[in-house]
Design an enzyme around this catalytic site. Structure first.
Site, mmCIF file in Angstrom:
data_model
loop_
_atom_site.group_PDB
_atom_site.id
_atom_site.type_symbol
_atom_site.label_atom_id
_atom_site.label_comp_id
_atom_site.label_asym_id
_atom_site.label_seq_id
_atom_site.Cartn_x
_atom_site.Cartn_y
_atom_site.Cartn_z
ATOM 1 N N HIS A 122 0.813 -1.221 0.000
ATOM 2 C CA HIS A 122 0.000 0.000 0.000
ATOM 3 C C HIS A 122 0.843 1.266 0.000
ATOM 4 C CE1 HIS A 122 -3.558 -2.520 1.772
ATOM 5 N NE2 HIS A 122 -3.311 -2.775 0.513
ATOM 6 N N CYS A 133 3.711 15.099 -11.908
ATOM 7 C CA CYS A 133 5.027 14.870 -12.518
ATOM 8 C C CYS A 133 5.727 13.626 -11.979
ATOM 9 C CB CYS A 133 5.918 16.104 -12.363
ATOM 10 S SG CYS A 133 6.539 16.354 -10.685
ATOM 11 N N SER A 198 -6.213 -8.386 9.805
ATOM 12 C CA SER A 198 -7.548 -8.984 9.860
ATOM 13 C C SER A 198 -7.815 -9.818 8.607
ATOM 14 C CB SER A 198 -8.604 -7.891 10.007
ATOM 15 O OG SER A 198 -8.431 -6.919 8.996
HETATM 16 P P1 NAD Z 1 -6.668 -4.161 10.352
HETATM 17 O O1 NAD Z 1 -6.786 -2.899 11.145
HETATM 18 O O2 NAD Z 1 -7.787 -4.542 9.474
HETATM 19 O O3 NAD Z 1 -6.357 -5.380 11.264
HETATM 20 C C1 NAD Z 1 -5.422 -5.326 12.292
HETATM 21 C C2 NAD Z 1 -5.460 -6.683 12.945
HETATM 22 O O4 NAD Z 1 -4.412 -6.760 13.877
HETATM 23 C C3 NAD Z 1 -6.766 -6.967 13.669
HETATM 24 O O5 NAD Z 1 -7.185 -8.253 13.283
HETATM 25 C C4 NAD Z 1 -6.371 -6.931 15.154
HETATM 26 O O6 NAD Z 1 -7.063 -7.916 15.881
HETATM 27 C C5 NAD Z 1 -4.912 -7.260 15.102
HETATM 28 N N1 NAD Z 1 -4.087 -6.625 16.129
HETATM 29 C C6 NAD Z 1 -4.031 -5.310 16.452
HETATM 30 N N2 NAD Z 1 -3.071 -5.078 17.343
HETATM 31 C C7 NAD Z 1 -2.497 -6.293 17.620
HETATM 32 C C8 NAD Z 1 -1.433 -6.711 18.456
HETATM 33 N N3 NAD Z 1 -0.746 -5.838 19.192
HETATM 34 N N4 NAD Z 1 -1.111 -8.027 18.481
HETATM 35 C C9 NAD Z 1 -1.817 -8.919 17.718
HETATM 36 N N5 NAD Z 1 -2.814 -8.573 16.900
HETATM 37 C C10 NAD Z 1 -3.148 -7.271 16.843
HETATM 38 O O7 NAD Z 1 -5.306 -4.007 9.555
HETATM 39 P P2 NAD Z 1 -4.931 -4.501 8.128
HETATM 40 O O8 NAD Z 1 -5.412 -5.890 7.947
HETATM 41 O O9 NAD Z 1 -3.500 -4.224 8.004
HETATM 42 O O10 NAD Z 1 -5.747 -3.535 7.160
HETATM 43 C C11 NAD Z 1 -5.770 -2.129 7.423
HETATM 44 C C12 NAD Z 1 -5.466 -1.266 6.200
HETATM 45 O O11 NAD Z 1 -5.272 0.091 6.608
HETATM 46 C C13 NAD Z 1 -4.163 -1.682 5.577
HETATM 47 O O12 NAD Z 1 -4.438 -1.881 4.252
HETATM 48 C C14 NAD Z 1 -3.170 -0.519 5.771
HETATM 49 O O13 NAD Z 1 -2.709 -0.040 4.529
HETATM 50 C C15 NAD Z 1 -3.943 0.581 6.415
HETATM 51 N N6 NAD Z 1 -3.393 0.953 7.757
HETATM 52 C C16 NAD Z 1 -2.037 0.959 7.958
HETATM 53 C C17 NAD Z 1 -1.513 1.270 9.221
HETATM 54 C C18 NAD Z 1 -0.016 1.259 9.419
HETATM 55 O O14 NAD Z 1 0.723 1.446 8.454
HETATM 56 N N7 NAD Z 1 0.477 1.032 10.627
HETATM 57 C C19 NAD Z 1 -2.376 1.572 10.272
HETATM 58 C C20 NAD Z 1 -3.767 1.556 10.029
HETATM 59 C C21 NAD Z 1 -4.262 1.244 8.755
HETATM 60 ZN ZN ZN Z 2 5.076 17.717 -9.609
#
Ligand code: NAD
Ligand code: ZN
Length: 252
Positions: A122, A133, A198
């Site tokens: 992502h 650009c 998730s």
């Molecule tokens: P999600 O938020 O859908 O899922 C996070 C999962 O991690 C959940 O199932 C939760 O139960 C679990 N979790 C949270 N903290 C935990 C811990 N300490 N130990 C164990 N499990 C834990 O995240 P996703 O599946 O990555 O999808 C979210 C989308 O949003 C991604 O596509 C991402 O690009 C974006 N996002 C990125 C960030 C980041 O870069 N840190 C943060 C938020 C959202």
């Molecule tokens: Zn530019």
């Protein structure tokens, strides 16, 4: 069900046997660094309207709203530091125990911990990219400029105003080369560790599924159930940082 400690020992044994171990990480590996994940109720993400990519491209008001959101201190990931989970994965790569890391995260914490072979599905919030650009710039100074002026930053290269973080927005397709690289790893791996995701966002979630369908062992590490638990060879419930640290101890 087996005890968490027994499960960690089992995963360590599988890692010792594997030819090609791949990690697939989601927002859950970074919550222990203070970055909220996507789905937590009342979290920063639920307070904001999702801005679609085409809206960003055509509407100056949407761009203003986009920069307002991204400069919210709670949304800002640039001060976060890697935690135990990121460090374990970086050490495994250096030790030749982990062949690649596929991540949905945009926070750049894997690289900060020292991981080198990282496929960012992502994109990254550490940089901004001009949609006109194609030039890229460090994101932090642009966010700081927005905070002090309240104006959408102009591209330092072409002076237009469609600079966006170098992340995939809602409604924006993933980079086909990045996706192909990730799928190539998913076809090659014989042990996939799906950590802190998730496993609902597509197409990223198809990677662990594909690996499993092709006969790789699938290990899921999460504090809650996920979509793919039924297909996994082991599901470890708990904190990413603690479980990865335990597996690392067994490996030594
Ligand atoms: P999600 O938020 O859908 O899922 C996070 C999962 O991690 C959940 O199932 C939760 O139960 C679990 N979790 C949270 N903290 C935990 C811990 N300490 N130990 C164990 N499990 C834990 O995240 P996703 O599946 O990555 O999808 C979210 C989308 O949003 C991604 O596509 C991402 O690009 C974006 N996002 C990125 C960030 C980041 O870069 N840190 C943060 C938020 C959202
Ligand atoms: Zn530019």
């Amino acid at each position: 069900m087996e005890s968490p400690s027994k499960q960690c020992e089992q995963v360590a044994r599988w890692m010792a046997e594997a030819r090609c171990t791949i990690a697939f990480t989601g927002a859950g590996i970074s919550t222990e660094s203070g970055i909220p994940d996507f789905r937590s109720p009342g979290g920063v993400w639920s307070r904001y309207r999702q801005i679609m990519y085409d809206e960003f491209m055509r509407d100056p008001a949407a761009r203003l709203e986009y920069w307002r959101q991204r400069s919210d201190p709670e949304m800002d990931m640039s001060a976060a530091q890697p935690n135990a989970g990121h460090h374990v994965l970086a050490q495994w790569e250096q030790a030749g125990r982990l062949q690649a890391l596929l991540t949905q995260n945009i926070d750049g914490l894997h690289q900060l911990a020292g991981s080198r072979r990282v496929v960012e599905l992502h994109g990254t919030a550490r940089r901004a990219k001009c949609q006109d650009c194609g030039s890229t710039f460090p994101a932090r100074p642009l966010i700081e400029a927005f905070r002090s002026t309240g104006c959408v930053p102009a591209c330092p290269a072409c002076a237009r105003d469609r600079l966006k973080l170098a992340t995939i927005s809602f409604g924006q397709p993933l980079d086909p080369d990045v996706l192909e690289e990730a799928f190539a790893w998913a076809r090659r791996t014989d042990l996939m560790l799906a950590i802190g995701s998730s496993l609902v966002v597509e197409p990223a979630a198809s990677l662990p599924r594909l690996a499993s369908q092709r006969g790789a062992r699938l290990v899921i590490i999460n504090r809650e159930p996920t979509r793919l638990d039924a297909a996994a060879d082991a599901v470890l419930h708990g904190s990413c940082g603690e479980l990865l640290t335990q597996i690392a101890r067994w490996l030594e």
